[in-house]
Write a protein that holds these residues in place. Sequence first.
Motif, mmCIF file in Angstrom:
data_model
loop_
_atom_site.group_PDB
_atom_site.id
_atom_site.type_symbol
_atom_site.label_atom_id
_atom_site.label_comp_id
_atom_site.label_asym_id
_atom_site.label_seq_id
_atom_site.Cartn_x
_atom_site.Cartn_y
_atom_site.Cartn_z
ATOM 1 N N CYS A 50 49.939 44.998 96.967
ATOM 2 C CA CYS A 50 50.763 46.042 96.359
ATOM 3 C C CYS A 50 51.083 47.090 97.413
ATOM 4 C CB CYS A 50 50.015 46.715 95.196
ATOM 5 S SG CYS A 50 49.803 45.688 93.734
ATOM 6 N N THR A 51 51.920 48.039 97.027
ATOM 7 C CA THR A 51 52.169 49.213 97.842
ATOM 8 C C THR A 51 52.231 50.421 96.910
ATOM 9 O OG1 THR A 51 53.590 50.145 99.579
ATOM 10 C CG2 THR A 51 54.694 49.115 97.707
ATOM 11 N N VAL A 62 53.079 49.520 93.047
ATOM 12 C CA VAL A 62 54.170 48.545 92.960
ATOM 13 C C VAL A 62 53.729 47.223 93.586
ATOM 14 C CG1 VAL A 62 56.548 48.015 93.632
ATOM 15 C CG2 VAL A 62 55.895 50.375 93.087
ATOM 16 N N PRO A 63 53.684 46.126 92.820
ATOM 17 C CA PRO A 63 53.334 44.819 93.401
ATOM 18 C C PRO A 63 54.403 44.374 94.399
ATOM 19 C CG PRO A 63 53.253 44.777 90.999
ATOM 20 C CD PRO A 63 53.922 46.047 91.381
ATOM 21 N N LEU A 64 53.973 43.783 95.511
ATOM 22 C CA LEU A 64 54.921 43.329 96.522
ATOM 23 C C LEU A 64 55.221 41.849 96.423
ATOM 24 C CD1 LEU A 64 53.754 45.276 99.707
ATOM 25 C CD2 LEU A 64 55.848 45.627 98.381
ATOM 26 N N SER A 69 47.785 40.386 91.507
ATOM 27 C CA SER A 69 47.240 40.377 90.142
ATOM 28 C C SER A 69 47.942 41.404 89.260
ATOM 29 C CB SER A 69 45.736 40.651 90.183
ATOM 30 O OG SER A 69 45.475 41.874 90.849
ATOM 31 N N PHE A 70 48.715 42.315 89.853
ATOM 32 C CA PHE A 70 49.433 43.323 89.076
ATOM 33 C C PHE A 70 50.891 42.920 88.809
ATOM 34 C CE2 PHE A 70 45.906 45.483 91.099
ATOM 35 C CZ PHE A 70 45.379 46.193 90.039
ATOM 36 N N ILE A 215 62.293 53.168 94.905
ATOM 37 C CA ILE A 215 62.144 51.704 94.963
ATOM 38 C C ILE A 215 63.447 51.044 95.406
ATOM 39 C CG2 ILE A 215 61.826 49.650 93.538
ATOM 40 C CD1 ILE A 215 59.721 51.196 91.972
ATOM 41 N N ILE A 216 64.572 51.527 94.881
ATOM 42 C CA ILE A 216 65.872 50.938 95.249
ATOM 43 C C ILE A 216 66.125 51.104 96.740
ATOM 44 C CG2 ILE A 216 68.374 51.177 94.975
ATOM 45 C CD1 ILE A 216 67.725 52.068 92.036
ATOM 46 N N GLN A 217 65.923 52.310 97.242
ATOM 47 C CA GLN A 217 66.192 52.569 98.659
ATOM 48 C C GLN A 217 65.197 51.870 99.571
ATOM 49 O OE1 GLN A 217 66.205 56.821 98.793
ATOM 50 N NE2 GLN A 217 68.187 57.024 97.783
#
Length: 244
Positions: A50-51, A62-64, A69-70, A215-217
């Motif tokens: 995640c990050t 936020v899962p990458l 697991s998220f 997140i979009i950017q």
Amino acid sequence: MYDEQAILRAFTVYAELTKNGVLEGELFEDYTASEDIRRLIEQFVKEVECTTVVAGDQMFLVPLTRHSSFHYSNETMKRKYLKSQSTNADLYLLYFSTLVFFGEFYNSYATTEATIDFLRIDDWARSMNQRITFLKGHDLEALATLEKEYSYNWLAIVERWDGLDDLKETAKRQVGNTQSRLSFLDSVSRFLIAEGLATWIGEGELALTEKAKVIIQSYFMEYEYNRAILDFLYAHELNKEVEE
């Protein structure tokens, strides 16, 4: 080396972040105030693929990758945000609708800053129709090839959108069991709001959250994550603007 107090506090912060998916208040202040805690948190979330995304005075997990697991499985997504009899095609259409929704704010991803404050759900539906028409401009064989190239289920998306009833679009509110396109977008909007990516600001008007903008950017516009899908989906429209 980290002292024991920093490790224990970092674990408390991490536990809260993984429990609710968001960090705010005193624990967020601990994160921002201590470099040791920040470093530990980044190590912890990296271990679960995640990050973190900081937006204003909140931080989100936020899962990458889909291996995290998220990360929501397809079945979880369908159960939480779509109707009980939903198929994978509905799920593909939900992802596609989200892509188009974000694109409207960023002028078809041609800008790095949002150019509008809100999007009406009927304008969202019109933009969906435009994108679907663009996809239908390719023959079936070409779309099948493009599916492999972009790992995106274009055919299923087109068929599912076409299968939704567009005769009920004059209704003021699209909820309940109607299988109209606006009803489907109403379901997608509930997903966006539940995940903290959009918010209602008026009747039929949705705005982006700060979380969504970060997140979009950071990810949607990065080739590493979007695999040139945005270029394909909006290239024709952008080329037309240049010619004009």
